[in-house]
Design a protein around this motif. Structure first.
Motif, PDB file in Angstrom:
ATOM      1  N   UNK A 113      37.592  77.321  64.004  1.00  0.00           N
ATOM      2  CA  UNK A 113      37.874  76.758  62.693  1.00  0.00           C
ATOM      3  C   UNK A 113      36.736  75.919  62.163  1.00  0.00           C
ATOM      4  N   UNK A 114      35.520  76.187  62.603  1.00  0.00           N
ATOM      5  CA  UNK A 114      34.379  75.415  62.128  1.00  0.00           C
ATOM      6  C   UNK A 114      34.206  74.085  62.835  1.00  0.00           C
ATOM      7  N   UNK A 115      35.085  73.736  63.758  1.00  0.00           N
ATOM      8  CA  UNK A 115      35.005  72.445  64.425  1.00  0.00           C
ATOM      9  C   UNK A 115      34.143  72.547  65.676  1.00  0.00           C
ATOM     10  N   UNK A 116      33.696  71.392  66.155  1.00  0.00           N
ATOM     11  CA  UNK A 116      32.936  71.327  67.393  1.00  0.00           C
ATOM     12  C   UNK A 116      33.860  71.598  68.573  1.00  0.00           C
ATOM     13  N   UNK A 117      33.268  72.051  69.681  1.00  0.00           N
ATOM     14  CA  UNK A 117      34.041  72.334  70.880  1.00  0.00           C
ATOM     15  C   UNK A 117      33.180  72.045  72.100  1.00  0.00           C
ATOM     16  N   UNK A 118      33.819  71.612  73.191  1.00  0.00           N
ATOM     17  CA  UNK A 118      33.087  71.413  74.434  1.00  0.00           C
ATOM     18  C   UNK A 118      33.298  70.042  75.041  1.00  0.00           C
ATOM     19  N   UNK A 119      32.612  69.814  76.150  1.00  0.00           N
ATOM     20  CA  UNK A 119      32.710  68.562  76.899  1.00  0.00           C
ATOM     21  C   UNK A 119      31.335  67.902  76.947  1.00  0.00           C
ATOM     22  N   UNK A 120      31.292  66.616  76.660  1.00  0.00           N
ATOM     23  CA  UNK A 120      30.045  65.846  76.661  1.00  0.00           C
ATOM     24  C   UNK A 120      30.153  64.734  77.686  1.00  0.00           C
ATOM     25  N   UNK A 121      29.144  64.641  78.556  1.00  0.00           N
ATOM     26  CA  UNK A 121      29.110  63.581  79.563  1.00  0.00           C
ATOM     27  C   UNK A 121      28.032  62.568  79.191  1.00  0.00           C
ATOM     28  N   UNK A 122      28.451  61.319  79.030  1.00  0.00           N
ATOM     29  CA  UNK A 122      27.494  60.256  78.751  1.00  0.00           C
ATOM     30  C   UNK A 122      27.730  59.105  79.721  1.00  0.00           C
ATOM     31  N   UNK A 123      26.722  58.247  79.863  1.00  0.00           N
ATOM     32  CA  UNK A 123      26.851  57.039  80.666  1.00  0.00           C
ATOM     33  C   UNK A 123      26.457  55.844  79.813  1.00  0.00           C
ATOM     34  N   UNK A 124      27.094  54.720  80.045  1.00  0.00           N
ATOM     35  CA  UNK A 124      26.788  53.522  79.277  1.00  0.00           C
ATOM     36  C   UNK A 124      26.888  52.302  80.172  1.00  0.00           C
TER      37      UNK A 124
END
Length: 302
Positions: free
Chosen positions: A88-99
């Motif tokens: 549907x035009x939206x983003x998809x997936x998994x993002x790994x970040x550290x803070x």
């Protein structure tokens, strides 16, 4: 040689978790099938990739050589899948970040939730730790990007100024210095409640304090802002934290500020990425989202 993406995914999962059982859950295989895939990869490469230390598997030199190559390849495959999958035009997936702690608890947690609420086909994993651990996570490809409070000298990583912050010195409201403006000599020899070694907050404060010969003594060290605030409320000593962490307690008069003449505690936050890792479209979208999200909230980013 017939290396499969499944084998590389298994290898990366084991490298991250250190255990076959945990890796099996991540790649949706049984532990025996995970072990078999890893063994087959080592056989095809004619190289051992891990050393067993206790009940954990730790990357050896060969494994450390393979990890960034495998991670990069898997991310490129993920980008291909996303580019040819319609949602549907939206983003998809998994993002790994550290803070690091302050950024993670007071900025990234809010941003990650808001981002995933707006893009319902995404998931953002935020690992909250100290600056040095964040640097290692990005350097070892466990996180696509990191947000840190301290300095980064690792030449494998790109460092970008991201947000400005201010540290505040505070105490119990009944402390003799509560609400006062004092000279550095007035706090010399007093007890302090500080973050642990490796914390960007601690590093920045100690360096600034030593320039004024304050020589702060860390009587207690804790890994979280909440623990530091609780200790100071119990009269354990003076504390220093980001203004982001103290807003509620100061407004409620549960803690009081101490102003030390000449002590400048304005600092820069940074975003770090690996020079050898190409940013995903999801990662790029998250960075842009954060800029807009924090600007609306009155928090200047860049």
């Amino acid at each position: 040689m017939r290396i499969t993406l499944r084998q590389l995914a298994v290898f990366e999962a084991v490298a991250r978790s250190g255990q076959v059982a945990k890796a099996a859950e991540q790649v949706n295989l049984s532990p025996p099938a995970t072990s078999m895939a890893l063994a087959e990869l080592e056989k095809q490469l004619n190289a051992r990739l891990f050393e067993r230390i206790g009940n954990r598997l730790q990357l050896n030199s060969q494994g450390n050589l393979l990890l960034p190559l495998a991670t990069d390849l898997l991310h490129r495959v993920e980008q291909i899948e996303q580019a040819f999958t319609y949602h549907g035009g939206d983003l998809v997936g998994r993002l790994s970040i550290s803070a690091s702690s302050t950024i993670g608890n007071y900025l990234m947690a809010k941003a990650a939730v808001a981002f995933c609420q707006q893009h319902t086909q995404t998931h953002v994993d935020v690992a909250i730790t100290n600056t040095q651990d964040v640097i290692q996570a990005v350097a070892q490809f466990r996180s696509e990007m990191g947000f840190i409070e301290g300095h980064c000298t690792d030449n494998r990583l790109s460092v970008e100024a991201w947000h400005k912050d201010r540290l505040l010195v505070f105490c119990h409201p009944a402390h003799p210095l509560a609400g006062k403006v004092v000279k550095p000599a007035a706090v010399k020899g007093l007890s302090w409640v500080l973050r642990e070694e490796g914390s960007g907050t601690r590093e920045y404060f100690v360096n600034a304090a030593n320039e004024l010969d304050m020589q702060p003594e860390a009587k207690f060290c804790f890994t979280t802002p909440d623990a530091i605030k609780l200790a100071v409320k119990q009269g354990a000593g003076l504390g220093v934290l980001s203004e982001l962490a103290l807003e509620k307690e100061i407004s409620r008069k549960e803690l009081a500020l101490v102003t030390i003449e000449g002590l400048v505690l304005e600092r820069q936050f940074y975003r770090i990425t690996h020079k050898s890792r190409q940013a995903t479209s999801l990662g790029q979208a998250f960075v842009l989202f954060c800029e807009n999200f924090f600007n609306i909230a009155g928090i200047e980013v860049k």
